[in-house]
Motif scaffolding. Structure first.
Motif, mmCIF file in Angstrom:
data_model
loop_
_atom_site.group_PDB
_atom_site.id
_atom_site.type_symbol
_atom_site.label_atom_id
_atom_site.label_comp_id
_atom_site.label_asym_id
_atom_site.label_seq_id
_atom_site.Cartn_x
_atom_site.Cartn_y
_atom_site.Cartn_z
ATOM 1 N N ASP A 12 0.811 -1.228 0.000
ATOM 2 C CA ASP A 12 0.000 0.000 0.000
ATOM 3 C C ASP A 12 0.838 1.270 0.000
ATOM 4 O OD1 ASP A 12 -2.263 -1.506 -0.030
ATOM 5 O OD2 ASP A 12 -2.796 -1.191 2.073
ATOM 6 N N LEU A 13 2.155 1.141 -0.037
ATOM 7 C CA LEU A 13 2.987 2.335 -0.083
ATOM 8 C C LEU A 13 2.761 3.092 -1.392
ATOM 9 C CD1 LEU A 13 6.371 0.910 1.283
ATOM 10 C CD2 LEU A 13 4.863 2.522 2.460
ATOM 11 N N TYR A 14 2.704 4.406 -1.274
ATOM 12 C CA TYR A 14 2.495 5.292 -2.442
ATOM 13 C C TYR A 14 1.233 4.902 -3.210
ATOM 14 C CZ TYR A 14 3.989 8.652 -6.011
ATOM 15 O OH TYR A 14 4.070 9.739 -6.869
ATOM 16 N N LEU A 15 0.248 4.418 -2.497
ATOM 17 C CA LEU A 15 -1.001 3.991 -3.129
ATOM 18 C C LEU A 15 -1.674 5.174 -3.807
ATOM 19 C CD1 LEU A 15 -2.703 1.367 -3.333
ATOM 20 C CD2 LEU A 15 -4.030 2.234 -1.382
ATOM 21 N N ASN A 16 -2.067 4.990 -5.063
ATOM 22 C CA ASN A 16 -2.722 6.029 -5.866
ATOM 23 C C ASN A 16 -1.828 7.234 -6.139
ATOM 24 O OD1 ASN A 16 -5.306 4.609 -5.840
ATOM 25 N ND2 ASN A 16 -5.437 5.245 -3.696
ATOM 26 N N GLY A 17 -0.515 7.073 -5.943
ATOM 27 C CA GLY A 17 0.406 8.173 -6.202
ATOM 28 C C GLY A 17 0.640 8.391 -7.688
ATOM 29 N N LEU A 18 1.105 9.585 -8.009
ATOM 30 C CA LEU A 18 1.387 9.952 -9.394
ATOM 31 C C LEU A 18 2.476 9.046 -9.967
ATOM 32 C CD1 LEU A 18 0.911 12.077 -11.677
ATOM 33 C CD2 LEU A 18 2.769 13.403 -10.638
ATOM 34 N N PRO A 47 8.308 -1.530 -8.724
ATOM 35 C CA PRO A 47 9.400 -2.511 -8.598
ATOM 36 C C PRO A 47 10.115 -2.485 -7.250
ATOM 37 C CG PRO A 47 9.493 -1.419 -10.734
ATOM 38 C CD PRO A 47 8.476 -0.680 -9.923
ATOM 39 N N PHE A 48 9.976 -1.390 -6.508
ATOM 40 C CA PHE A 48 10.620 -1.322 -5.200
ATOM 41 C C PHE A 48 9.958 -2.258 -4.194
ATOM 42 C CE2 PHE A 48 10.468 0.638 -0.907
ATOM 43 C CZ PHE A 48 11.800 0.452 -0.571
ATOM 44 N N ILE A 49 8.655 -2.509 -4.337
ATOM 45 C CA ILE A 49 7.911 -3.276 -3.329
ATOM 46 C C ILE A 49 8.430 -4.705 -3.179
ATOM 47 C CG2 ILE A 49 5.630 -4.170 -2.707
ATOM 48 C CD1 ILE A 49 4.450 -1.572 -3.859
ATOM 49 N N PRO A 50 8.585 -5.477 -4.274
ATOM 50 C CA PRO A 50 9.140 -6.830 -4.087
ATOM 51 C C PRO A 50 10.553 -6.816 -3.520
ATOM 52 C CG PRO A 50 8.907 -6.296 -6.431
ATOM 53 C CD PRO A 50 8.171 -5.252 -5.672
ATOM 54 N N MET A 51 11.329 -5.792 -3.845
ATOM 55 C CA MET A 51 12.673 -5.689 -3.273
ATOM 56 C C MET A 51 12.582 -5.524 -1.753
ATOM 57 S SD MET A 51 15.583 -2.773 -3.839
ATOM 58 C CE MET A 51 15.668 -3.044 -5.592
ATOM 59 N N LEU A 52 11.689 -4.647 -1.300
ATOM 60 C CA LEU A 52 11.509 -4.442 0.135
ATOM 61 C C LEU A 52 11.055 -5.726 0.808
ATOM 62 C CD1 LEU A 52 11.476 -2.370 2.470
ATOM 63 C CD2 LEU A 52 9.102 -1.868 1.869
ATOM 64 N N ASN A 53 10.140 -6.445 0.169
ATOM 65 C CA ASN A 53 9.667 -7.722 0.727
ATOM 66 C C ASN A 53 10.788 -8.759 0.793
ATOM 67 O OD1 ASN A 53 6.906 -7.260 1.350
ATOM 68 N ND2 ASN A 53 6.413 -7.265 -0.827
ATOM 69 N N ASN A 54 11.703 -8.718 -0.169
ATOM 70 C CA ASN A 54 12.818 -9.668 -0.175
ATOM 71 C C ASN A 54 13.799 -9.415 0.966
ATOM 72 O OD1 ASN A 54 11.984 -11.141 -2.390
ATOM 73 N ND2 ASN A 54 13.215 -9.984 -3.856
ATOM 74 N N PHE A 55 14.007 -8.130 1.283
ATOM 75 C CA PHE A 55 15.056 -7.775 2.243
ATOM 76 C C PHE A 55 14.540 -7.500 3.647
ATOM 77 C CE2 PHE A 55 17.446 -7.421 -1.605
ATOM 78 C CZ PHE A 55 18.757 -7.673 -1.226
ATOM 79 N N CYS A 56 13.235 -7.530 3.830
ATOM 80 C CA CYS A 56 12.663 -7.323 5.166
ATOM 81 C C CYS A 56 11.568 -8.344 5.435
ATOM 82 C CB CYS A 56 12.057 -5.912 5.294
ATOM 83 S SG CYS A 56 13.238 -4.569 5.303
ATOM 84 N N LYS A 57 11.603 -8.922 6.605
ATOM 85 C CA LYS A 57 10.471 -9.734 7.049
ATOM 86 C C LYS A 57 9.348 -8.778 7.406
ATOM 87 C CE LYS A 57 8.971 -13.024 10.593
ATOM 88 N NZ LYS A 57 8.320 -13.927 9.617
ATOM 89 N N VAL A 58 8.210 -8.940 6.785
ATOM 90 C CA VAL A 58 7.073 -8.050 7.014
ATOM 91 C C VAL A 58 6.208 -8.635 8.125
ATOM 92 C CG1 VAL A 58 5.034 -6.978 6.007
ATOM 93 C CG2 VAL A 58 7.110 -7.272 4.615
ATOM 94 N N HIS A 59 5.995 -7.838 9.167
ATOM 95 C CA HIS A 59 5.221 -8.305 10.319
ATOM 96 C C HIS A 59 4.124 -7.289 10.638
ATOM 97 C CE1 HIS A 59 4.380 -10.446 14.064
ATOM 98 N NE2 HIS A 59 4.291 -9.260 14.638
ATOM 99 N N ALA A 60 2.889 -7.762 10.639
ATOM 100 C CA ALA A 60 1.749 -6.905 10.978
ATOM 101 C C ALA A 60 1.491 -6.982 12.474
ATOM 102 C CB ALA A 60 0.518 -7.338 10.202
#
Length: 459
Positions: free
Chosen positions: A152-158, A165-178
């Motif tokens: 959801d980062l930069y959702l609906n942004g210009l 392409p940055f999102i999968p990179m972030l997911n690869n290098f960080c464990k995402v925890h809600a």
């Protein structure tokens, strides 16, 4: 033109240059031990607390904890300096500048702890993948907090496809925890109060007078008008400020009706430990620019741990009014970010937040807010927060010495409290001789300024 030319390098708008045939892009993967953490969830659920504890306890030197807004400002500053730098940079591309900045940053810190990771501007979005590619390639580890998941980062942004392409990179290098907690723990720490309120609503005639009274009391009759501070070469007008302490007065219009941004608001927080803001109005999506600026303003003052004293038309929860239909259909990121603003406005009224500010100031700035010859009940309560550092309800001898050091610095210009002076003052202040100072003894001593002066002159 310079900005357009620089970012044109990312859009293909700069001057074409011969380039080798494009190679297939290899997906980056973290090395062993490089996986970071991305904590996301509602406001006040403990994300920042946990990240700060991790950062503070980790025994390494090359680490940095920073608000993401502030970090991006630093990135753009460095890019601008590279672009305007030596003649050797004239043939460099935008990608080259970003790589140089990333390498410089890696030399300073390989562990990056970002608070409030969010992307709201196209100028940030278009360089995210490139700069983090270099950082991750060089071994950076990222720990971040955010109110939203990576998707959801930069959702609906210009031009969001440039960012995706940055999102999968972030997911690869960080464990995402809600974080699933729904309680805003910061709201638990608020205290009741009336005349000692710092967020004053509604904004009627009495409330306006109260805010003016609070400011006038700090200024003690000495007010500077027409002052300015500087942020990235820009001048920011300060309508009024105190002479005796770094305290400023603005209206909401002064700060949010003008084209100001995070760098300007951080400069305000750097210059003033206390900021008064008058006449914060009810906000809707019709004032989207003002809402966005106000969110950034609160983020910046909170990050700088600035004391905010203000009048507002409504309480924080009701201040930004959005209909259910707007919530369902709007693409405005401000709606999502407002929950964080509410939580921070509430925390900035809490006993702990205000005590932390009191304890962080030097003696001149702290005591400069009070007219020591005629302290009020509210003054005594405010001052007590600084000296009762363990919140025990009394002052031990170390806390008493801190008080005496402040008073001596105010009167004599130094903090050298001799053992003889300490014993003389303790005998006067600790009237029941029980080895600690109660609030009543603290107040009795300070309300008699002649006694304060005489004990400070004791040999």
């Amino acid at each position: 033109q310079e900005v357009v030319f620089f970012f044109g390098g990312f859009f293909g708008g700069s001057k074409p240059a011969p380039a080798p045939a494009k190679q297939p892009e290899v997906e980056l993967k973290p090395a062993a031990g490089q996986l970071g953490l991305y904590l996301w969830g509602g406001t006040g659920t403990g994300k920042t607390f946990m990240m700060d504890m991790f950062h503070d306890k980790l025994p390494i030197d090359k680490k940095k904890r920073i608000h993401f807004h502030e970090w991006m400002i630093d990135v753009h500053d460095r890019l601008h300096k590279k672009q305007k730098g030596s003649s050797a940079n004239r043939d460099k591309s935008a990608d080259d500048f970003v790589e140089q900045v990333a390498e410089d940053m890696m030399r300073e810190a390989w562990l990056l702890c970002f608070d409030e990771f969010q992307v709201t501007h196209i100028s940030d979005a278009i360089i995210m993948k490139r700069i983090f590619s270099v950082l991750f390639e060089r071994g950076a580890v990222v720990v971040a907090t955010s109110n939203r998941p990576p998707e959801d980062l930069y959702l609906n942004g210009l031009n969001r496809p440039l960012f995706l392409p940055f999102i999968p990179m972030l997911n690869n290098f960080c464990k995402v925890h809600a974080i699933g907690a729904e309680v805003d723990y910061r709201m638990i720490s608020t205290r009741d109060g009336e005349d000692d309120r710092v967020y004053i609503c509604p904004n009627g005639p009495d409330e306006k007078k109260l805010l003016q009274h609070k400011f006038s009391k700090i200024c003690q009759g000495s007010v500077l008008t027409g002052a300015q501070i500087e942020a990235q070469g820009r001048k920011i007008a300060v309508p009024r400020c105190a002479e005796t302490s770094n305290v400023a007065w603005f209206t909401f219009a002064d700060l949010c009706d003008k084209a100001l941004g995070a760098a300007d608001y951080l400069a305000v927080g750097d210059a003033f430990h206390t900021v008064f803001i008058a006449d914060i109005p009810r906000l809707t999506l019709q004032e989207r620019d003002q809402v966005r600026r106000f969110i950034t303003l609160v983020d910046s003052l909170y990050e700088r741990h600035t004391k905010l004293i203000c009048t507002a038309e409504l309480d924080p929860i009701q201040l930004f009014q959005v209909t259910e239909e707007e919530r369902k259909t709007s693409v405005a990121d401000e709606i999502f970010a407002w929950d964080r603003t509410v939580s921070r406005l509430v925390e900035m009224q809490s006993t702990q937040y205000l005590a932390d500010i009191s304890r962080s100031l030097d003696a001149e700035q702290f005591l400069g807010q009070y007219k020591l010859k005629s302290l009020t009940d509210e003054d005594f309560k405010d001052m007590w927060k600084r000296y009762d550092q363990d919140d025990s309800g009394h002052l031990d001898m170390a806390e008493l010495r801190f008080l005496l050091e402040d008073l001596l610095e105010k009167q004599k210009g130094h903090r050298n409290v001799s053992d003889e002076l300490f014993e003389a003052c303790r005998d006067v202040i600790d009237s029941n001789k029980d080895g600690e100072v109660s609030f009543e003894e603290f107040q009795t001593y300070l309300e008699d300024y002649a006694t304060v002066q005489s004990t400070m002159s004791a040999r």
